[in-house]
Design a protein around this motif. Structure first.
Motif, PDB file in Angstrom:
ATOM      1  N   GLY A  53     -69.252  -3.380 -14.361  1.00  0.00           N
ATOM      2  CA  GLY A  53     -69.434  -4.479 -14.520  1.00  0.00           C
ATOM      3  C   GLY A  53     -69.121  -5.245 -13.669  1.00  0.00           C
ATOM      4  N   PRO A  54     -68.507  -5.144 -12.418  1.00  0.00           N
ATOM      5  CA  PRO A  54     -68.063  -6.306 -11.790  1.00  0.00           C
ATOM      6  C   PRO A  54     -69.307  -7.081 -10.995  1.00  0.00           C
ATOM      7  N   LEU A  55     -70.455  -6.437 -10.508  1.00  0.00           N
ATOM      8  CA  LEU A  55     -71.674  -7.150 -10.149  1.00  0.00           C
ATOM      9  C   LEU A  55     -72.216  -7.728 -11.284  1.00  0.00           C
ATOM     10  N   PHE A  56     -72.282  -7.161 -12.558  1.00  0.00           N
ATOM     11  CA  PHE A  56     -72.855  -8.242 -13.683  1.00  0.00           C
ATOM     12  C   PHE A  56     -72.057  -9.275 -13.760  1.00  0.00           C
ATOM     13  N   ALA A  57     -70.752  -9.258 -13.900  1.00  0.00           N
ATOM     14  CA  ALA A  57     -70.099 -10.435 -14.135  1.00  0.00           C
ATOM     15  C   ALA A  57     -70.323 -11.522 -13.156  1.00  0.00           C
ATOM     16  N   ALA A  58     -70.234 -10.922 -11.711  1.00  0.00           N
ATOM     17  CA  ALA A  58     -70.493 -11.946 -10.798  1.00  0.00           C
ATOM     18  C   ALA A  58     -71.747 -12.681 -10.929  1.00  0.00           C
ATOM     19  N   LEU A  59     -72.963 -11.873 -11.134  1.00  0.00           N
ATOM     20  CA  LEU A  59     -74.251 -12.577 -11.312  1.00  0.00           C
ATOM     21  C   LEU A  59     -74.194 -13.491 -12.571  1.00  0.00           C
ATOM     22  N   ARG A  60     -73.425 -13.000 -13.718  1.00  0.00           N
ATOM     23  CA  ARG A  60     -73.647 -13.911 -14.739  1.00  0.00           C
ATOM     24  C   ARG A  60     -72.865 -15.188 -14.447  1.00  0.00           C
TER      25      ARG A  60
END
Length: 237
Positions: A53-60
């Motif tokens: 989830g690191p990309l998910f977190a950055a986009l969120r």
């Protein structure tokens, strides 16, 4: 199953920790993917193969409305620990029909996931289906020239135009790991995209971020002079 990620279940926590600060992920692939995504506030984005989830977190954090899925239940568990129980996360296989309706997303991020698949056709059809018309698929894969040169160093020169599978065995934070990939030449990738109804708007070979020079002084010059990953921005027709 076409996508081999069972190994990720075996070392999900180890991989998640490595991904946070590694040269390839934290200073190369993820910054390049986010730069290609650009301004995302309010955009509905699917993180396909979301891992921990690191990309998910950055986009969120940048204001996007994000959903994510991964074939590895272990990696989805890691993502839930990071993102919270209210995050829209699913266990799903990119090679199978996806649990999302038609035209559900403005963008799909497919970071380092397509190269696990022998046949891209079903996956690209599904990603096209869940994108609205004019939506973007932003994808990164192993660079075919990187794979070709790696195999050339290990034995007889391979045929660049051949489609073949290969397995990478390595040690990650003291644990042996094994991942299997499918290599495709560039024209096979672009043909697959256009046949699936996508228009290619960007092909990108990024450099690592400048900060990587200080954090990884020994490895930075290699990555800065020869690309490991290849990026595409594709528009759904």
């Amino acid at each position: 199953m076409a996508q081999e990620t069972s190994g990720y279940d075996a070392f999900a926590g180890t991989y998640a920790a490595e991904n946070e600060t590694s040269l390839m992920n934290a200073y190369y692939e993820r910054p390049a993917a986010l730069a290609l995504a650009g301004d995302v506030p309010g955009r509905r984005i699917l993180d396909a193969g979301c891992g921990s989830g690191p990309l998910f977190a950055a986009l969120r954090d940048r204001g996007a409305v994000v959903s994510g899925f991964d074939q590895s239940a272990g990696m989805v568990d890691q993502a839930r620990k990071r993102l919270g129980d209210d995050a829209d996360l699913r266990v799903a296989d990119l090679a199978d029909p996806l649990p999302f309706p038609d035209d559900a997303f403005d963008d799909v991020m497919a970071s380092l996931v397509l190269h696990y698949l022998a046949d891209w056709k079903p996956a690209l059809a599904e990603l096209h289906r869940v994108l609205r018309t004019g939506g973007r698929l932003i994808a990164s894969v192993n660079h075919p020239m990187m794979v070709n040169l790696t195999h050339r160093a290990e034995g007889p020169r391979p045929d660049y135009f051949e489609r073949y599978t290969w397995t990478d065995e390595f040690v990650l934070q003291g644990r042996p790991c094994r991942m299997t990939f499918w290599n495709k030449p560039l024209h096979a990738m672009t043909d697959a995209f256009t046949e699936a109804g996508f228009r290619i708007s960007v092909i990108h070979e990024p450099h690592p971020t400048p900060e990587a020079r200080e954090v990884y002084p020994d490895d930075f010059p290699i990555l800065d002079t020869f690309p490991t990953f290849l990026f595409f921005v594709l528009e759904a027709g």
